[in-house]
Each structure stands twice: as structure tokens, then as C-alpha cells.
Design a protein around this motif. Structure first.
Motif, PDB file in Angstrom:
ATOM      1  N   ARG A  83      18.849   4.132  39.896  1.00  0.00           N
ATOM      2  CA  ARG A  83      17.706   4.975  40.220  1.00  0.00           C
ATOM      3  C   ARG A  83      17.270   4.646  41.650  1.00  0.00           C
ATOM      4  O   ARG A  83      17.140   3.476  42.001  1.00  0.00           O
ATOM      5  N   VAL A  84      17.046   5.671  42.455  1.00  0.00           N
ATOM      6  CA  VAL A  84      16.629   5.467  43.841  1.00  0.00           C
ATOM      7  C   VAL A  84      15.448   6.395  44.123  1.00  0.00           C
ATOM      8  O   VAL A  84      15.563   7.616  43.965  1.00  0.00           O
ATOM      9  N   ASN A  85      14.333   5.818  44.540  1.00  0.00           N
ATOM     10  CA  ASN A  85      13.162   6.646  44.850  1.00  0.00           C
ATOM     11  C   ASN A  85      13.424   7.561  46.035  1.00  0.00           C
ATOM     12  O   ASN A  85      13.142   8.758  45.985  1.00  0.00           O
ATOM     13  N   ASN A  86      13.923   6.972  47.119  1.00  0.00           N
ATOM     14  CA  ASN A  86      14.213   7.746  48.323  1.00  0.00           C
ATOM     15  C   ASN A  86      15.536   7.289  48.907  1.00  0.00           C
ATOM     16  O   ASN A  86      15.776   6.092  49.060  1.00  0.00           O
ATOM     17  N   MET A  87      16.374   8.253  49.242  1.00  0.00           N
ATOM     18  CA  MET A  87      17.683   7.973  49.823  1.00  0.00           C
ATOM     19  C   MET A  87      17.836   8.780  51.110  1.00  0.00           C
ATOM     20  O   MET A  87      17.508   9.960  51.155  1.00  0.00           O
ATOM     21  N   GLU A  88      18.338   8.128  52.149  1.00  0.00           N
ATOM     22  CA  GLU A  88      18.578   8.817  53.421  1.00  0.00           C
ATOM     23  C   GLU A  88      19.976   8.511  53.907  1.00  0.00           C
ATOM     24  O   GLU A  88      20.397   7.344  53.935  1.00  0.00           O
ATOM     25  N   LEU A  89      20.712   9.555  54.279  1.00  0.00           N
ATOM     26  CA  LEU A  89      22.035   9.399  54.869  1.00  0.00           C
ATOM     27  C   LEU A  89      22.101  10.173  56.172  1.00  0.00           C
ATOM     28  O   LEU A  89      21.575  11.298  56.274  1.00  0.00           O
ATOM     29  N   ARG A  90      22.744   9.575  57.162  1.00  0.00           N
ATOM     30  CA  ARG A  90      23.013  10.252  58.423  1.00  0.00           C
ATOM     31  C   ARG A  90      24.521  10.246  58.630  1.00  0.00           C
ATOM     32  O   ARG A  90      25.162   9.197  58.519  1.00  0.00           O
ATOM     33  N   PHE A  91      25.075  11.411  58.942  1.00  0.00           N
ATOM     34  CA  PHE A  91      26.533  11.502  59.075  1.00  0.00           C
ATOM     35  C   PHE A  91      26.917  12.721  59.907  1.00  0.00           C
ATOM     36  O   PHE A  91      26.120  13.659  60.072  1.00  0.00           O
ATOM     37  N   ASP A  92      28.139  12.688  60.437  1.00  0.00           N
ATOM     38  CA  ASP A  92      28.691  13.848  61.128  1.00  0.00           C
ATOM     39  C   ASP A  92      30.003  14.296  60.484  1.00  0.00           C
ATOM     40  O   ASP A  92      30.762  15.079  61.053  1.00  0.00           O
ATOM     41  N   ASP A  93      30.271  13.785  59.293  1.00  0.00           N
ATOM     42  CA  ASP A  93      31.449  14.165  58.526  1.00  0.00           C
ATOM     43  C   ASP A  93      31.156  15.471  57.787  1.00  0.00           C
ATOM     44  O   ASP A  93      30.507  15.478  56.751  1.00  0.00           O
ATOM     45  N   LEU A  94      31.627  16.593  58.346  1.00  0.00           N
ATOM     46  CA  LEU A  94      31.385  17.898  57.735  1.00  0.00           C
ATOM     47  C   LEU A  94      32.540  18.345  56.853  1.00  0.00           C
ATOM     48  O   LEU A  94      32.524  19.453  56.310  1.00  0.00           O
ATOM     49  N   SER A  95      33.555  17.502  56.726  1.00  0.00           N
ATOM     50  CA  SER A  95      34.721  17.856  55.912  1.00  0.00           C
ATOM     51  C   SER A  95      34.531  17.525  54.438  1.00  0.00           C
ATOM     52  O   SER A  95      35.211  18.082  53.577  1.00  0.00           O
ATOM     53  N   TYR A 164      24.734   5.988  58.653  1.00  0.00           N
ATOM     54  CA  TYR A 164      23.533   5.234  58.273  1.00  0.00           C
ATOM     55  C   TYR A 164      23.177   5.586  56.833  1.00  0.00           C
ATOM     56  O   TYR A 164      23.239   6.752  56.429  1.00  0.00           O
ATOM     57  N   LEU A 165      22.815   4.571  56.071  1.00  0.00           N
ATOM     58  CA  LEU A 165      22.429   4.769  54.685  1.00  0.00           C
ATOM     59  C   LEU A 165      21.246   3.869  54.363  1.00  0.00           C
ATOM     60  O   LEU A 165      21.265   2.676  54.678  1.00  0.00           O
ATOM     61  N   ASN A 166      20.211   4.455  53.763  1.00  0.00           N
ATOM     62  CA  ASN A 166      19.061   3.670  53.328  1.00  0.00           C
ATOM     63  C   ASN A 166      18.699   4.073  51.910  1.00  0.00           C
ATOM     64  O   ASN A 166      18.497   5.256  51.612  1.00  0.00           O
ATOM     65  N   LEU A 167      18.650   3.086  51.025  1.00  0.00           N
ATOM     66  CA  LEU A 167      18.253   3.296  49.635  1.00  0.00           C
ATOM     67  C   LEU A 167      16.973   2.507  49.413  1.00  0.00           C
ATOM     68  O   LEU A 167      16.973   1.276  49.449  1.00  0.00           O
ATOM     69  N   ASP A 168      15.881   3.226  49.215  1.00  0.00           N
ATOM     70  CA  ASP A 168      14.582   2.574  49.066  1.00  0.00           C
ATOM     71  C   ASP A 168      14.282   2.375  47.593  1.00  0.00           C
ATOM     72  O   ASP A 168      14.362   3.307  46.795  1.00  0.00           O
ATOM     73  N   GLU A 207      15.181  -2.780  49.040  1.00  0.00           N
ATOM     74  CA  GLU A 207      15.715  -1.843  50.026  1.00  0.00           C
ATOM     75  C   GLU A 207      17.123  -2.251  50.427  1.00  0.00           C
ATOM     76  O   GLU A 207      17.378  -3.397  50.785  1.00  0.00           O
ATOM     77  N   PHE A 208      18.031  -1.290  50.365  1.00  0.00           N
ATOM     78  CA  PHE A 208      19.454  -1.491  50.653  1.00  0.00           C
ATOM     79  C   PHE A 208      19.801  -0.604  51.849  1.00  0.00           C
ATOM     80  O   PHE A 208      19.708   0.617  51.767  1.00  0.00           O
ATOM     81  N   THR A 209      20.189  -1.213  52.971  1.00  0.00           N
ATOM     82  CA  THR A 209      20.447  -0.447  54.198  1.00  0.00           C
ATOM     83  C   THR A 209      21.804  -0.813  54.782  1.00  0.00           C
ATOM     84  O   THR A 209      22.144  -1.990  54.892  1.00  0.00           O
ATOM     85  N   VAL A 210      22.569   0.210  55.167  1.00  0.00           N
ATOM     86  CA  VAL A 210      23.819   0.024  55.895  1.00  0.00           C
ATOM     87  C   VAL A 210      23.716   0.825  57.187  1.00  0.00           C
ATOM     88  O   VAL A 210      23.520   2.039  57.153  1.00  0.00           O
ATOM     89  N   ASP A 211      23.823   0.143  58.310  1.00  0.00           N
ATOM     90  CA  ASP A 211      23.697   0.791  59.620  1.00  0.00           C
ATOM     91  C   ASP A 211      24.968   0.528  60.418  1.00  0.00           C
ATOM     92  O   ASP A 211      25.190  -0.574  60.910  1.00  0.00           O
ATOM     93  N   LYS A 212      25.796   1.549  60.535  1.00  0.00           N
ATOM     94  CA  LYS A 212      27.040   1.433  61.286  1.00  0.00           C
ATOM     95  C   LYS A 212      26.881   1.866  62.743  1.00  0.00           C
ATOM     96  O   LYS A 212      27.827   1.775  63.522  1.00  0.00           O
TER      97      LYS A 212
END
Length: 241
Positions: A83-95, A164-168, A207-212
Motif C-alpha cells: 500500500r502506498v499513500n503517494n507515489m511519484e515517478l519521473r521518466f522519459d521512457d515512452l516505449s 526518479y521514484l518516490n514511495l511515501d 519513505e522509499f526513494t530512488v534517484d538516478k
């Protein structure tokens, strides 16, 4: 010198434990060359010294929550219900195909996508640098264009290459991190530099964050409460519960 340092840390943790109601339930630091010895379910000198049988049974009955912050240069392989209250992803993979209520989400002529998902319930996974999920959400927004419904919204994608991925406020159990480097801070009392260490966490909520995108080599940040954490390296084993 290693023996003196280890002894000093152990005494400090023990003293702190006696002087404060907060404290650690226990902390065990041992030389990896020590002989394994059973002491009431705690096995010194072993990666499983913290958890014993309760860890194997996924119970962690005796563990207490400890505030923890971990920065690390590897990302765990995870495939779990969550269960994740708020999830944010940033990406440029449109495939990668993203489906919303079984319809394909069309993303064209975008340099970068900001995907926000609220109140997600379902399966989430990380494997080989990509993110996958399948479940429901109450609200989804793409570049601030939102879709909300009185009913749950189905969403699914597989192996999305994200930056970028953030799971709050996520809850995860049995997290294993392969050997890597970083820093571990536990309960504002212990700061431990990690180098070629393996980490096992019994239960995590926070909070689980991955910042590439950052130049930092420590791409992963975990910040929240844990129930049992074990560090196993070439020099020392560190177990806290």
C-alpha cells in the motif's frame, strides 16, 4: 585496534540503552571471524543473528520499531504486495505500455513524464533497474493532468525505465540489499559507514526513494521505522533490533 573500537561501540550502545527509555532493544556488533554462539535466539557472528527463527517465520515478534535512515548505492529486488499513500515517478521512457482501466495511456511528444499515483494498493516490483506495478488507485495525474473517480482506477505497467521514484508511507517486509556502500543512521545514536556490506531489513515503514538523476553514487534512500536490521560485511557484523 578493531577490537578496541568494537568494544567501545558496544559499551556505548549498552550505556545508552540503560539511560534512556527509547534506546535499542538490543544491538550486537561482532567480528565476522567470531565463532557462532546461540544466546536465547540471538546468534552472534551470523547474518541471521538478529532474526533467528522469528525472521524465517516472518513474524518479528520481539522486535521494536527504530527510526532509521539508510542511503545506499544499490537498489533492492522487490516483488511484493504493498500500500502506498503517494507515489511519484519521473521518466522519459515512452516505449513502456501503461494501461489505465485497461486502456493504453497515450504519451506523445513529451520530453519527460511526471506520473503521480495516490492511494495505490496492489503488486509493486523493482528488477533490473525498472519498476513494475499492478493494482488500483484513487487518483492518477500525468504532468499535472489528473484522472480521479469515485471508483478505484486500475493501473498497470511492467519494467518502466524511470529516473526518479518516490514511495511515501510504504510498508515492506524482508528487504535484502546486495553488497554495496552508503551510510546507516539508527535512532539518532548510531551512524555507520557502509562499504561492501550486505543489508537485511525485517520490516520497513516510511519513505522509499530512488534517484538516478543525482550525481551521487548513493541512489537509494530509505527513511522511516524498521523492525530489525542486519549488516554483514568483510570486517564487522552489525545487528540492531
Amino acid at each position: 585496534m578493531i577490537t578496541l573500537i568494537v568494544g567501545g561501540i558496544f559499551i556505548l550502545l549498552l550505556v545508552n540503552n540503560n539511560e534512556s527509555a527509547f534506546g535499542f532493544t538490543s544491538a550486537v556488533i561482532g567480528n565476522v571471524k567470531n565463532t557462532t554462539a546461540d544466546q536465547g535466539g540471538v546468534i552472534l557472528g551470523s547474518e541471521r543473528s538478529l532474526f533467528g527463527e522469528t525472521f524465517e517465520n516472518n513474524e518479528l515478534l520481539s522486535a521494536k520499531k527504530v527510526s532509521t535512515r539508510l542511503t545506499f548505492n544499490t537498489i533492492p529486488s522487490v516483488a511484493k504486495d504493498a500500500r502506498v499513500n503517494n507515489m511519484e515517478l519521473r521518466f522519459d521512457d515512452l516505449s513502456t505500455t501503461i494501461t489505465v482501466n485497461e486502456d493504453k495511456l497515450e504519451l506523445h511528444n513529451l520530453k519527460e513524464v511526471y506520473l503521480r499515483i495516490e492511494n495505490f494498493v496492489g503488486r509493486i516490483g523493482f528488477e533490473g533497474g525498472g519498476a513494475s506495478l499492478k493494482g488500483t488507485a484513487s487518483r492518477i495525474a500525468v504532468n499535472d493532468v489528473a484522472l480521479s473517480s469515485e471508483k478505484n482506477i486500475d493501473i498497470e505497467f511492467n519494467n518502466l525505465d524511470y529516473k526518479y521514484l518516490n514511495l511515501d508511507s510504504i510498508e515492506l517486509r524482508d528487504i535484502s540489499l546486495s553488497r554495496g556502500s552508503g551510510k546507516l543512521e539508527v535512532g539518532e545514536r548510531l551512524a555507520y559507514s557502509l562499504e561492501n556490506d550486505k543489508i537485511t531489513i525485517g520490516s520497513f515503514k516510511g519513505e522509499f526513494t530512488v534517484d538516478k538523476t543525482d550525481n551521487s553514487t548513493e541512489v537509494l534512500t530509505l527513511e522511516g521505522d524498521v523492525q530489525g536490521i542486519s549488516v554483514s560485511g568483510d570486517l564487522l557484523d552489525l545487528d540492531v533490533r
